[in-house]
Design an enzyme around this catalytic site. Structure first.
Site, PDB file in Angstrom:
ATOM      1  N   ARG A   7      12.307  -1.565  40.137  1.00 16.01           N
ATOM      2  CA  ARG A   7      12.097  -0.559  41.181  1.00 16.01           C
ATOM      3  C   ARG A   7      13.347   0.321  41.299  1.00 16.01           C
ATOM      4  O   ARG A   7      13.256   1.539  41.392  1.00 16.01           O
ATOM      5  CB  ARG A   7      11.811  -1.249  42.536  1.00 16.01           C
ATOM      6  CG  ARG A   7      10.464  -1.940  42.642  1.00 16.01           C
ATOM      7  CD  ARG A   7       9.312  -0.954  42.613  1.00 16.01           C
ATOM      8  NE  ARG A   7       9.469   0.059  43.651  1.00 16.01           N
ATOM      9  CZ  ARG A   7       9.082  -0.086  44.927  1.00 16.01           C
ATOM     10  NH1 ARG A   7       8.479  -1.199  45.307  1.00 16.01           N
ATOM     11  NH2 ARG A   7       9.249   0.884  45.819  1.00 16.01           N
ATOM     12  N   GLN A  48       6.184   2.138  42.684  1.00 12.39           N
ATOM     13  CA  GLN A  48       5.794   0.835  42.139  1.00 12.39           C
ATOM     14  C   GLN A  48       5.255   1.004  40.714  1.00 12.39           C
ATOM     15  O   GLN A  48       5.629   0.279  39.795  1.00 12.39           O
ATOM     16  CB  GLN A  48       4.723   0.208  43.044  1.00 12.39           C
ATOM     17  CG  GLN A  48       4.308  -1.180  42.615  1.00 12.39           C
ATOM     18  CD  GLN A  48       5.432  -2.187  42.762  1.00 12.39           C
ATOM     19  OE1 GLN A  48       6.026  -2.305  43.833  1.00 12.39           O
ATOM     20  NE2 GLN A  48       5.756  -2.913  41.698  1.00 12.39           N
ATOM     21  N   HIS A  92       1.203   4.407  45.626  1.00 15.00           N
ATOM     22  CA  HIS A  92       2.508   3.747  45.585  1.00 15.00           C
ATOM     23  C   HIS A  92       3.163   4.095  44.238  1.00 15.00           C
ATOM     24  O   HIS A  92       3.322   3.247  43.369  1.00 15.00           O
ATOM     25  CB  HIS A  92       2.338   2.229  45.748  1.00 15.00           C
ATOM     26  CG  HIS A  92       3.584   1.498  46.154  1.00 15.00           C
ATOM     27  ND1 HIS A  92       4.794   2.129  46.380  1.00 15.00           N
ATOM     28  CD2 HIS A  92       3.824   0.169  46.356  1.00 15.00           C
ATOM     29  CE1 HIS A  92       5.704   1.224  46.722  1.00 15.00           C
ATOM     30  NE2 HIS A  92       5.142   0.037  46.716  1.00 15.00           N
ATOM     31  N   ARG A 109       7.633   5.894  53.792  1.00 18.03           N
ATOM     32  CA  ARG A 109       6.593   4.852  53.734  1.00 18.03           C
ATOM     33  C   ARG A 109       5.753   4.992  54.985  1.00 18.03           C
ATOM     34  O   ARG A 109       6.265   4.843  56.110  1.00 18.03           O
ATOM     35  CB  ARG A 109       7.217   3.463  53.656  1.00 18.03           C
ATOM     36  CG  ARG A 109       6.199   2.361  53.873  1.00 18.03           C
ATOM     37  CD  ARG A 109       6.697   0.985  53.474  1.00 18.03           C
ATOM     38  NE  ARG A 109       6.765   0.857  52.040  1.00 18.03           N
ATOM     39  CZ  ARG A 109       6.821  -0.300  51.386  1.00 18.03           C
ATOM     40  NH1 ARG A 109       6.816  -1.438  52.061  1.00 18.03           N
ATOM     41  NH2 ARG A 109       6.880  -0.330  50.083  1.00 18.03           N
ATOM     42  N   ASP A 161      -2.422  -8.258  43.567  1.00 16.44           N
ATOM     43  CA  ASP A 161      -1.751  -7.795  44.795  1.00 16.44           C
ATOM     44  C   ASP A 161      -2.458  -8.494  45.958  1.00 16.44           C
ATOM     45  O   ASP A 161      -3.534  -9.108  45.785  1.00 16.44           O
ATOM     46  CB  ASP A 161      -1.879  -6.256  44.883  1.00 16.44           C
ATOM     47  CG  ASP A 161      -1.155  -5.659  46.094  1.00 16.44           C
ATOM     48  OD1 ASP A 161      -0.358  -6.359  46.742  1.00 16.44           O
ATOM     49  OD2 ASP A 161      -1.405  -4.472  46.390  1.00 16.44           O
ATOM     50  N   CYS A 193       3.151  -6.657  42.538  1.00 18.11           N
ATOM     51  CA  CYS A 193       4.127  -5.754  43.170  1.00 18.11           C
ATOM     52  C   CYS A 193       5.017  -6.499  44.155  1.00 18.11           C
ATOM     53  O   CYS A 193       6.108  -6.045  44.462  1.00 18.11           O
ATOM     54  CB  CYS A 193       3.395  -4.617  43.870  1.00 18.11           C
ATOM     55  SG  CYS A 193       2.179  -5.187  45.070  1.00 18.11           S
TER      56      CYS A 193
HETATM   57  N1   CP Z   1       6.430  -3.856  46.334  1.00 18.92           N
HETATM   58  C1   CP Z   1       6.928  -3.316  47.457  1.00 18.92           C
HETATM   59  O1   CP Z   1       6.774  -2.117  47.731  1.00 18.92           O
HETATM   60  O2   CP Z   1       7.627  -4.199  48.208  1.00 18.92           O
HETATM   61  P1   CP Z   1       8.188  -3.950  49.675  1.00 18.92           P
HETATM   62  O3   CP Z   1       7.006  -3.852  50.603  1.00 18.92           O
HETATM   63  O4   CP Z   1       9.049  -5.150  49.964  1.00 18.92           O
HETATM   64  O5   CP Z   1       8.980  -2.678  49.677  1.00 18.92           O
HETATM   65  N1  NVA Z   2      -1.165  -3.116  48.715  1.00 15.54           N
HETATM   66  C1  NVA Z   2       0.012  -3.579  49.413  1.00 15.54           C
HETATM   67  C2  NVA Z   2       1.243  -3.331  48.621  1.00 15.54           C
HETATM   68  C3  NVA Z   2       2.524  -3.844  49.218  1.00 15.54           C
HETATM   69  C4  NVA Z   2       3.740  -3.507  48.430  1.00 15.54           C
HETATM   70  C5  NVA Z   2       0.088  -2.904  50.767  1.00 15.54           C
HETATM   71  O1  NVA Z   2      -0.152  -1.700  50.864  1.00 15.54           O
HETATM   72  O2  NVA Z   2       0.381  -3.589  51.741  1.00 15.54           O
END
Ligand code: CP
Ligand code: NVA
Length: 322
Positions: free
Chosen positions: A295, A136, A133, A106, A228, A267
């Protein structure tokens, strides 16, 4: 050649099978099926997960999912490792490949997960970047396929920012031939190159990709509305960004324009009172916690598919996934 998952279209035409596998495996596992519960394709293997940003769902679903597949999950938080301090992404990839059998990452810049993959001898899975992502989207489309027996005439809508989550959602919809309508404020359009990839896939699979600046138009008669955060991780300095999203909240009035059997997706984490109201989040037609659970099941399918494809194939055959 090592296969990586940087964006959902990296799995190509296997997406539907990967998601059917996840749905059937979840069902078998929950029914106490011995074959599913004793499926350990990651036995003796170690998977490392690097996090430059916080995470609840991604971290827990990977740790538990890897463990259930017989593997050893290592979580590597940015403050605990040399990456970003004294060591480059490429050197980190070379070192980790000597120990690990798979890496999830990440990160902020998508270029970093691409560089990690280029320099890794083991599969790399993007666990969220500023551009994509894919895990997701896999969970989201799995959830949609679980709920709707027939996805052919579905209309999925997105109301909000043209961000990383939208990118993979729209790609995944187009890969499965599902119509996607998205409403974004002017100036917050998704990345043009991703839109073009989506349009090419939609054309091939006979579905529509429709863009508008009007949330009501996007959700009209839709079966699903997805939202989101207006401000994503890494954008915290864009303090005024949320002001540009007036009218983009998913609330009782907006879902009133949808099909009666509308579903709400997010998400998570959700910012209640900003992009969505409590009324919608807590409604019985909100499926946000099914998405969160999925997930893990979707990632278990992806991990096995990428890291131990022979075991994934054997389980697919056992579950009669064509
Ligand atoms: N949706 C998602 O990726 O959640 P987190 O940021 O908690 O991993
Ligand atoms: N668009 C958001 C998604 C979080 C799971 C971000 O990147 O912060």
């Amino acid at each position: 050649m090592v296969e990586h998952l940087l964006a959902i279209d990296d799995v190509g035409e296997d997406l539907e099978k990967i998601l059917r596998w996840a749905i059937e495996f979840k069902r078998a596992w929950k029914n106490g099926d011995d074959v599913a519960q004793n499926f350990f394709p990651l036995d003796t293997l170690s998977i490392g997960s690097i996090y430059e940003k916080p995470s609840t769902r991604t971290r827990v679903s990977f740790e538990v999912g890897i463990n259930r597949l017989g593997g050893y999950p290592l979580t590597l938080l940015k403050n605990d490792i040399q990456l970003g301090k004294s060591e480059s992404v490429a050197d980190t990839a070379n070192v980790l490949s000597r120990f690990l059998d798979g890496i999830t990452y990440r990160c902020f810049a998508h270029a970093d997960v691409s560089e990690l993959a280029e320099n890794s001898d083991v599969p790399v899975i993007n666990a969220l970047s500023d551009k994509h992502h894919p895990c997701q989207a896999a969970a989201d489309l799995m959830t949609i396929m679980e709920i709707f027996d027939d996805t052919e005439d579905l209309k999925i809508s997105w109301v909000g920012d043209g961000n990383n989550v939208l990118h993979d959602l729209m790609l995944a919809c187009a890969m499965l031939g599902i119509d996607i309508h998205y409403a974004v404020p002017k100036g917050y359009e998704p990345d043009e190159e991703v839109v073009q990839r989506t349009k090419d896939l939609a054309q091939k699979n006979g579905s529509k990709v429709v863009v508008t600046n009007d949330p009501i138009e996007a959700v009209k008669d839709a079966h699903v509305v997805y939202s989101d955060a207006f401000v994503s991780m890494g954008e915290e300095n864009m303090k005024d960004k949320a002001n540009d999203f007036d009218g983009f909240q998913v609330n009782e009035e907006l879902v009133g324009h949808m099909d009666d059997d509308w579903k709400f997706m997010h998400c998570l984490p959700a910012h209640r009172g900003d992009e969505v109201t409590d009324w919608v989040m807590d409604h019985e037609q909100s499926i946000v916690f099914d998405q969160a659970e999925n997930r893990m099941w979707a990632q278990m399918s992806l991990l096995s598919f990428l890291i131990n494809p022979a075991a994934w194939d054997a389980m697919a055959e056992f579950m009669q996934i064509e």
